[in-house]
Design an enzyme around this catalytic site. Structure first.
Site, PDB file in Angstrom:
ATOM      1  N   ASN A  45       0.821  -1.208   0.000  1.00  0.00           N
ATOM      2  CA  ASN A  45       0.000   0.000   0.000  1.00  0.00           C
ATOM      3  C   ASN A  45       0.858   1.263   0.000  1.00  0.00           C
ATOM      4  OD1 ASN A  45      -2.336  -1.519   0.087  1.00  0.00           O
ATOM      5  ND2 ASN A  45      -2.755  -1.156   2.247  1.00  0.00           N
ATOM      6  N   ARG A 375      -9.594  -5.414 -14.318  1.00  0.00           N
ATOM      7  CA  ARG A 375      -8.442  -6.190 -13.847  1.00  0.00           C
ATOM      8  C   ARG A 375      -8.805  -7.660 -13.948  1.00  0.00           C
ATOM      9  NH1 ARG A 375      -5.086  -2.431 -11.335  1.00  0.00           N
ATOM     10  NH2 ARG A 375      -6.145  -0.692 -10.283  1.00  0.00           N
ATOM     11  N   ARG A 405      -4.315   1.010 -13.364  1.00  0.00           N
ATOM     12  CA  ARG A 405      -2.960   1.249 -12.870  1.00  0.00           C
ATOM     13  C   ARG A 405      -2.295  -0.023 -12.361  1.00  0.00           C
ATOM     14  NH1 ARG A 405      -3.569   5.679  -9.509  1.00  0.00           N
ATOM     15  NH2 ARG A 405      -2.922   7.119 -11.147  1.00  0.00           N
ATOM     16  N   HIS A 435     -14.590   1.721 -15.594  1.00  0.00           N
ATOM     17  CA  HIS A 435     -14.487   1.023 -14.317  1.00  0.00           C
ATOM     18  C   HIS A 435     -15.749   0.234 -13.997  1.00  0.00           C
ATOM     19  CE1 HIS A 435     -13.891   0.912  -9.786  1.00  0.00           C
ATOM     20  NE2 HIS A 435     -12.732   0.481 -10.221  1.00  0.00           N
ATOM     21  N   TYR A 468     -11.580 -10.606  -1.824  1.00  0.00           N
ATOM     22  CA  TYR A 468     -12.307  -9.345  -1.749  1.00  0.00           C
ATOM     23  C   TYR A 468     -13.777  -9.646  -1.484  1.00  0.00           C
ATOM     24  CZ  TYR A 468      -8.473  -6.848  -4.214  1.00  0.00           C
ATOM     25  OH  TYR A 468      -7.276  -6.304  -4.588  1.00  0.00           O
ATOM     26  N   ARG A 564     -14.220   1.827   3.893  1.00  0.00           N
ATOM     27  CA  ARG A 564     -13.033   1.041   4.250  1.00  0.00           C
ATOM     28  C   ARG A 564     -11.781   1.901   4.365  1.00  0.00           C
ATOM     29  NH1 ARG A 564     -11.134  -1.982  -0.508  1.00  0.00           N
ATOM     30  NH2 ARG A 564      -9.670  -0.262  -0.715  1.00  0.00           N
ATOM     31  N   HIS A 592     -14.760  -4.551  -0.327  1.00  0.00           N
ATOM     32  CA  HIS A 592     -14.661  -3.921  -1.648  1.00  0.00           C
ATOM     33  C   HIS A 592     -16.007  -3.574  -2.261  1.00  0.00           C
ATOM     34  CE1 HIS A 592     -13.450  -3.823  -6.031  1.00  0.00           C
ATOM     35  NE2 HIS A 592     -12.465  -3.136  -5.483  1.00  0.00           N
TER      36      HIS A 592
END
Length: 686
Positions: A45, A375, A405, A435, A468, A564, A592
């Site tokens: 992170n 992803r 990213r 997204h 997740y 979160r 998530h």
């Protein structure tokens, strides 16, 4: 004394989030190997934070940008606070690392230094070095005839100072660097001692240092010190001028390797001369972090995940259940003609999504498949199914987000594979990331076409679906299906503004739809009716959205937020946000899902979404929010939200000053993630 801003700073709030992750590593009730994994997550992170957020702040400082942001900080002032707080956090992290390693040692997993090894162990490692490690290493010298080598971002290196053998009087040492190969295990297993059941390990860089002279024949090392560089990872894309977006991104990825340095991590006690060379050649200023321990603890993730026979030191494995609605049928379309289905990962298996697409790919009555990919996992059943469908003659359209990213290279590879399989691959709209998570299947049925849709809060990624928490909705609702078709038409072609019937889409209308829902609750409250909003997301930092929530709170709306990570809203301020409560749940799985509940005067509504309430999500991305129409499934969404709100084991509550405090009350212990393993806690009305 500085007056408190109405808003919490996004970057400082992120640091608080990473502290909550670190707190899981510090918790003695967390199994030891899970504590090691949380330490790895803290490092990963922080790497991303430095390479993106801090890099952007440094760019602003270099450009002379001094404007105060809406939370009251200039770039320079914010940078100083970030450096102070991250330095404190790193010191805590390494203190925790030493505590975890002591705990593992008591359990028979012992990290040794070279000096602690027996002669037999040293000999075995010498052979391992000669056969496995040495052939992979490349010494890179720096002198008048050889330029300073390229130092890759977030890779571990050794700075080596040398002198010729028999020449102790030399004025300046020779300088070289050696990359510690990431392809080899960072934690090297040492052959066990006789009659010992302990697992002994040594760090790869220590092994390299021990035998460093093998790389420099005729020289002797006088100093060997690990270091690690973090570079600016932002891509600067000229999408409008790019003839081929895929090639433009590949070009920018090559530039990323040479991005401006943001942070230099060095081992405590590094030779001052070696440090001076690195500072000058890397052109790094103040952001130099001395580490009292191994650099880059993210390698603990792979180590902690690869220890057989140590199950007692980790969480008990759970096997996701297959959704019971699909369990006794081979025709998922038949089920969906009669009812919608909601799935909750990782408690329910992602195989249901794979099976849905596989059935669509093989069904001769399916005419078209359209899907977004943001992803994707390394071994993706979905990608192969899409390619098979295209080869079978179906119209297959895939919107691949190349700008996800740190997944750009992987997504480029998937895009090429899909194109090779005959799929129509689209890279989205200029200036916007796609997204949204949506899958549309168009099927011919008795002289008509029917649309089947899957909408999710998380990526179409079977690996992350195991760790997740996300929610997905399967439906054949005609209004949602029509909206789904319109969404793909807008992304892949030219289309006039569409009047959405069910879903809300960013950047054109999602923010306004959320404002409408909040304003409606506000009107209910002002009219004396009960008004309630529960929202769950990863991050909340959109200033106008926060102001809208403040307005609703002042009108008497009860607002409960499950955020979160980043939260720029300051709760519990009298007269402004005293009706707002914010909690964060950090536990075994990464929370998530993005969910929303509004009471609506008793006619309750529930939604699932791909969007966080951040500026980028609501203005610079294609996102969607989808209503859950089925009353039973609506109740399931509400139950998931209420389960999070009941958590008094792993939940922390945001305080008005920006800190977090563990939720403690007189109720029996309730750990929402563990309770959710029993799906009746959310699939059946409470």
């Amino acid at each position: 004394m500085r007056e408190l801003s109405q808003y919490l700073n996004r970057d400082l709030s992120w640091i608080e989030f990473n502290r909550r992750v670190l707190a899981e590593a510090q918790d003695p009730d967390t199994p030891l190997l899970e504590r090691a994994k949380f330490l790895a997550i803290v490092s990963s992170n922080l790497d991303e934070f430095m390479s993106v957020r801090v890099a952007g702040i440094q760019d602003q400082i270099k450009a002379g940008f001094k404007k105060v942001d809406f939370t009251g900080y200039t770039p320079a002032g914010l940078w100083k606070r970030i450096m102070k707080r991250t330095s404190e956090m790193v010191a805590e992290q390494y203190k925790t690392y030493r505590d975890v390693m002591r705990g593992l040692s008591k359990e028979g997993i012992v990290l040794r230094s070279i000096e602690e090894l027996s002669a037999a162990q040293e000999k075995a490692l010498q052979e391992y070095n000669a056969e496995i490690v040495f052939p992979v290493l490349t010494p890179m010298a720096f002198d008048q005839s050889r330029p300073f080598p390229l130092v890759h971002t977030r890779e571990l290196y050794m700075a080596v100072l040398l002198r010729r053998e028999g020449d102790p009087a030399m004025e300046e040492p020779y300088f070289a660097i050696v990359q510690v190969p990431s392809i080899l295990p960072r934690f090297v297993e040492v052959p066990g001692r006789k009659n010992s059941k302990k697992l002994e390990i040594i760090l790869l860089e220590e092994l390299i240092e021990k035998h460093i002279d093998m790389l420099f024949n005729g020289y002797e090392a006088i100093s060997v010190s690990p270091f690690r560089l973090t570079r600016n990872a932002d891509l600067t894309l000229n999408e409008e001028g790019a003839e081929d977006l895929l090639e433009e991104i590949e070009k920018e990825l090559r530039k990323r390797r040479r991005g401006l340095p943001v942070r230099l991590e060095i081992a405590k006690g590094m030779d001052p001369y070696a440090l001076a060379v690195l500072q000058e050649e890397l052109e790094i200023g103040e952001n130099i972090i001395q580490i009292d321990g191994p650099l880059d603890l993210s390698s603990l993730m792979k180590f902690a995940s690869s220890l057989p026979g140590r199950e007692n030191l980790g969480y008990s494995p759970i096997v996701p259940v297959y959704p019971f609605e699909f369990e006794e049928t081979e025709d998922m379309f038949e089920v969906l003609r009669g009812r919608d289905v909601l799935v909750h990962h990782p408690y329910e298996s992602f195989d249901a999504v794979n099976d849905f697409l596989l059935q669509a790919a093989e069904d001769p009555d399916v005419l078209a498949i359209k899907m977004t990919l943001y992803r994707v996992s390394g071994e993706s059943t979905l990608v192969q199914a899409l390619a098979n469908a295209a080869e079978a003659g179906k119209q297959v359209t895939v919107v691949v987000e190349l700008k996800a990213r740190f997944d750009e290279e992987r997504n480029i590879a998937w895009a090429r594979q899909l194109e090779k399989g005959g799929c129509h691959v689209v890279y989205g709209l200029v200036g916007l990331k796609t997204h949204a998570k949506i899958l549309l299947v168009v099927r011919r049925e008795t002289n008509r076409l029917r649309r089947y849709v899957h909408v999710g809060t998380g990526n179409y990624n079977g690996n992350t679906a195991k760790v997740y928490t996300d929610v997905g909705l399967f439906t054949s609702h005609p209004v949602i299906g029509a909206d789904a078709s319109a969404l793909f038409n807008e992304v892949t072609g030219y289309s006039s503004p569409y009047e959405w019937k069910a879903i809300a889409v960013a950047p054109s209308g999602l923010r306004d739809r959320l404002f409408e829902l909040i304003d409606r609750e506000k009107e209910h409250a002002l009219a004396g009716r009960p008004a309630h909003i529960i929202a769950k997301m990863n991050s909340l930092s959109h200033q106008d959205m926060i102001d809208k929530l403040y307005e609703a709170s002042q009108a008497g709306v009860k607002i409960e937020l499950i955020v979160r990570g980043v939260c720029s809203l300051r709760p519990g301020v009298p007269g402004r946000s005293d009706n707002i409560r914010v909690i964060s749940v950090v536990d075994r799985y990464l929370e998530h899902s993005r969910l929303l509940y509004v009471r609506n005067g008793g006619d309750e509504e529930a939604f699932i979404s791909s969007a966080d309430w951040m500026t980028r999500n609501l203005t610079r991305r294609i996102e969607l929010m989808c209503p859950v129409f089925d009353p039973n499934l609506k109740r399931s969404v509400i139950n998931i939200l209420r389960s999070n709100l009941r958590d008094n084991v792993k939940a922390r509550e945001l305080q008005p000053n920006g800190s977090y405090a563990r939720v403690r009350n007189e109720q029996p212990p309730f750990r929402s993630q563990f309770e959710s393993q029993d799906i009746t806690t959310w699939k059946e009305p409470v």
